[in-house]
Design a protein around this motif. Structure first.
Motif, PDB file in Angstrom:
ATOM      1  N   THR A 204     -22.487 118.037  -2.554  1.00  0.00           N
ATOM      2  CA  THR A 204     -23.249 118.092  -3.809  1.00  0.00           C
ATOM      3  C   THR A 204     -24.483 117.215  -3.798  1.00  0.00           C
ATOM      4  OG1 THR A 204     -21.911 116.323  -4.806  1.00  0.00           O
ATOM      5  CG2 THR A 204     -21.156 118.590  -5.122  1.00  0.00           C
ATOM      6  N   ILE A 205     -24.482 116.153  -2.997  1.00  0.00           N
ATOM      7  CA  ILE A 205     -25.605 115.213  -2.999  1.00  0.00           C
ATOM      8  C   ILE A 205     -26.812 115.777  -2.265  1.00  0.00           C
ATOM      9  CG2 ILE A 205     -25.114 113.982  -0.835  1.00  0.00           C
ATOM     10  CD1 ILE A 205     -25.978 112.319  -4.204  1.00  0.00           C
ATOM     11  N   ASN A 206     -26.570 116.812  -1.465  1.00  0.00           N
ATOM     12  CA  ASN A 206     -27.629 117.418  -0.659  1.00  0.00           C
ATOM     13  C   ASN A 206     -27.922 118.811  -1.219  1.00  0.00           C
ATOM     14  OD1 ASN A 206     -28.745 119.134   1.544  1.00  0.00           O
ATOM     15  ND2 ASN A 206     -28.568 117.253   2.749  1.00  0.00           N
ATOM     16  N   THR A 302     -21.869 110.251   2.583  1.00  0.00           N
ATOM     17  CA  THR A 302     -22.942 111.046   1.984  1.00  0.00           C
ATOM     18  C   THR A 302     -24.339 110.645   2.451  1.00  0.00           C
ATOM     19  OG1 THR A 302     -23.157 109.548   0.096  1.00  0.00           O
ATOM     20  CG2 THR A 302     -21.567 111.365  -0.095  1.00  0.00           C
ATOM     21  N   GLY A 303     -24.472 109.439   2.987  1.00  0.00           N
ATOM     22  CA  GLY A 303     -25.794 108.943   3.347  1.00  0.00           C
ATOM     23  C   GLY A 303     -26.607 108.504   2.146  1.00  0.00           C
ATOM     24  N   ALA A 304     -25.950 108.407   0.986  1.00  0.00           N
ATOM     25  CA  ALA A 304     -26.638 108.022  -0.251  1.00  0.00           C
ATOM     26  C   ALA A 304     -25.929 106.817  -0.859  1.00  0.00           C
ATOM     27  CB  ALA A 304     -26.644 109.178  -1.245  1.00  0.00           C
ATOM     28  N   ASN A 305     -26.666 105.998  -1.538  1.00  0.00           N
ATOM     29  CA  ASN A 305     -26.099 104.801  -2.157  1.00  0.00           C
ATOM     30  C   ASN A 305     -25.514 105.166  -3.517  1.00  0.00           C
ATOM     31  OD1 ASN A 305     -25.393 102.136  -2.525  1.00  0.00           O
ATOM     32  ND2 ASN A 305     -27.406 101.544  -3.316  1.00  0.00           N
ATOM     33  N   ILE A 306     -24.343 105.804  -3.489  1.00  0.00           N
ATOM     34  CA  ILE A 306     -23.703 106.257  -4.723  1.00  0.00           C
ATOM     35  C   ILE A 306     -22.287 105.689  -4.796  1.00  0.00           C
ATOM     36  CG2 ILE A 306     -25.040 108.376  -4.933  1.00  0.00           C
ATOM     37  CD1 ILE A 306     -22.642 109.882  -3.760  1.00  0.00           C
ATOM     38  N   ASN A 307     -21.782 105.602  -6.008  1.00  0.00           N
ATOM     39  CA  ASN A 307     -20.424 105.130  -6.247  1.00  0.00           C
ATOM     40  C   ASN A 307     -19.809 106.032  -7.308  1.00  0.00           C
ATOM     41  OD1 ASN A 307     -18.071 103.747  -7.038  1.00  0.00           O
ATOM     42  ND2 ASN A 307     -18.980 101.757  -6.530  1.00  0.00           N
ATOM     43  N   LEU A 308     -18.825 106.824  -6.889  1.00  0.00           N
ATOM     44  CA  LEU A 308     -18.208 107.796  -7.791  1.00  0.00           C
ATOM     45  C   LEU A 308     -16.741 107.455  -8.063  1.00  0.00           C
ATOM     46  CD1 LEU A 308     -19.723 111.098  -6.332  1.00  0.00           C
ATOM     47  CD2 LEU A 308     -20.497 109.795  -8.321  1.00  0.00           C
TER      48      LEU A 308
END
Length: 413
Positions: A204-206, A302-308
């Motif tokens: 989803t992040i891409n 994910t390669g993204a700085n996210i926190n779910l």
């Protein structure tokens, strides 16, 4: 895990093509990764006393692929004689990604993607001889071509049913073995993280990946979550209410992913275990790791700085120091307190076969599993003291979700 009460033994085993390629006959018997693990268990039984250990008190602990592997060993008579308790973290041998339904096809596709002539017509033995002559790196890279896209399928090469030959590890469908009680009873400690399915944020992040997945969702979703494609419309309607994924239903997609791959198999495993097990001698305990922190593996997935939330693998830093990923947790921080709590829980089970009751809970039996057995939830106490930790207890599960997947998976209930 460095607390002086247990000796930790880790092992390496063959993966991918080398560990789980299977031809369906004796050309490439398969399950080599599981056989490597069994060999390691034999080594522990023969040698652990020299390190101060007790060969009569061995606990298997596995995470994801390690958990499904450990569960497989409960269903193998040779392996099961070599250990005494088992800890299953986010994985079971009855999870949909744990078993291959089409290993013969995967064998020929591996030959095709390795560039072998006659991949679709040559005998399995001819293909095996050709595969043995290839550069090993080529065989490793071939497995990537078995993915339709990221996380689809979750694992392209898996354990398979072998023939009735000497040394065969698996001779029947693990779902059937477990449902019929053909396993060796052991005390079990089993659980998941609270937000397992957020690992699917890798899609989803891409936006490009998401577009491709949505364009092919009726084909890709059954591959990703391993269910019969005839149910794809029902699954989409039940979780998403439409036939595509967007920002309005990301959380529903993550829930679908977590339910199918982790929560539903866990509930099914527990309920089927209770049909046969003497839980006084071989109890089963359930946990949920819900301690939310700034430290999450999701940014690496994910390669993204996210926190779910508390995603897949987010319990691991509280068991093992992982300085390559996260700083060491100071003993007086919330993370340090949770690590101490969680490790004490695991070690108590590994040594004694029982779980420390941080909060009162009922023993899991066939009389106490409605709606489900009590489970301890390891979490952050956010309400009044955000820097403290707490272990709560609940028996609640989504019973409608369980009924839904029982409907999809009609076999081996």
């Amino acid at each position: 895990m460095d607390n002086g009460e247990v000796i930790l033994v880790t092992l390496n085993y063959r993966l991918g093509t080398f560990g789980f390629l299977c031809s369906g006959d004796e050309a490439v018997k398969g399950n080599f990764g599981l056989k490597d693990q069994q060999l390691a268990l034999k080594w522990v039984a023969s040698n652990i006393e020299a390190f101060g250990g007790d060969p009569n008190s061995v606990t298997l602990l596995g995470k994801t692929a390690g958990a499904l592997s450990a569960h497989y060993h409960m269903m193998n008579s040779v392996s099961s004689a070599l250990f005494h308790r088992i800890i299953l973290m986010s994985g079971t041998a009855i999870s949909p990604f744990a078993f291959s339904y089409d290993w013969k096809l995967r064998y020929r596709l591996s030959a095709k993607y390795s560039g072998l002539e006659g991949w679709d017509t040559a005998s399995t033995y001819e293909l095996a001889n050709q595969l043995k002559s290839l550069d090993p790196i080529r065989l490793v890279l071939t497995m990537d071509l078995l993915y339709t896209m990221v996380l689809t399928p979750l694992t392209p090469l898996r354990p398979c049913i072998e023939g009735d030959w000497e040394g065969a590890f698996l001779r029947d469908d693990p779902r059937k073995i477990w449902a019929e009680g053909r396993f060796n009873q052991k005390p079990i400690f089993i659980g998941t993280t609270t937000d397992q399915g957020t690992i699917a944020a890798a899609i989803t992040i891409n936006q490009t990946r998401l577009n491709v997945f949505n364009e092919n969702i009726h084909d890709f979703l059954p591959i990703q979550l391993d269910f019969d494609p005839k149910y794809v419309k029902e699954v989409l309607e039940y979780y998403l209410g439409k036939d595509y994924i967007d920002k309005s239903n990301f959380e529903a997609y993550y829930k679908m992913f977590g339910d199918r791959t982790m929560r539903y198999p866990l509930i099914k495993l527990v309920n089927q275990y209770l049909r046969y097990a003497d839980v006084k001698q071989n109890p089963i305990y359930i946990y949920e790791f819900g301690f939310r922190s700034q430290y999450t593996f999701l940014k690496y997935a994910t390669g993204a700085n996210i926190n779910l939330g508390v995603s897949h693998y987010d319990d691991y830093p509280y068991i093992f120091n992982m300085p390559s990923f996260f700083p060491l947790f100071h003993p007086h921080t919330p993370e340090g307190l949770m690590a101490d709590t969680f490790v004490k829980t695991l070690v108590t089970f590994a040594v004694h076969g029982e779980v420390k009751a941080w909060a009162p809970f009922e023993q899991c039996t066939s009389n106490t599993n409605i709606p489900f057995c009590d489970r301890q939830i390891f979490e952050r106490f956010n309400k009044t003291e955000p820097d403290s930790v707490i272990v709560s207890v609940t028996d609640q599960v989504n019973t409608e979700m369980v009924k839904f997947w029982n409907h999809i998976d009609k076999e081996f209930q």
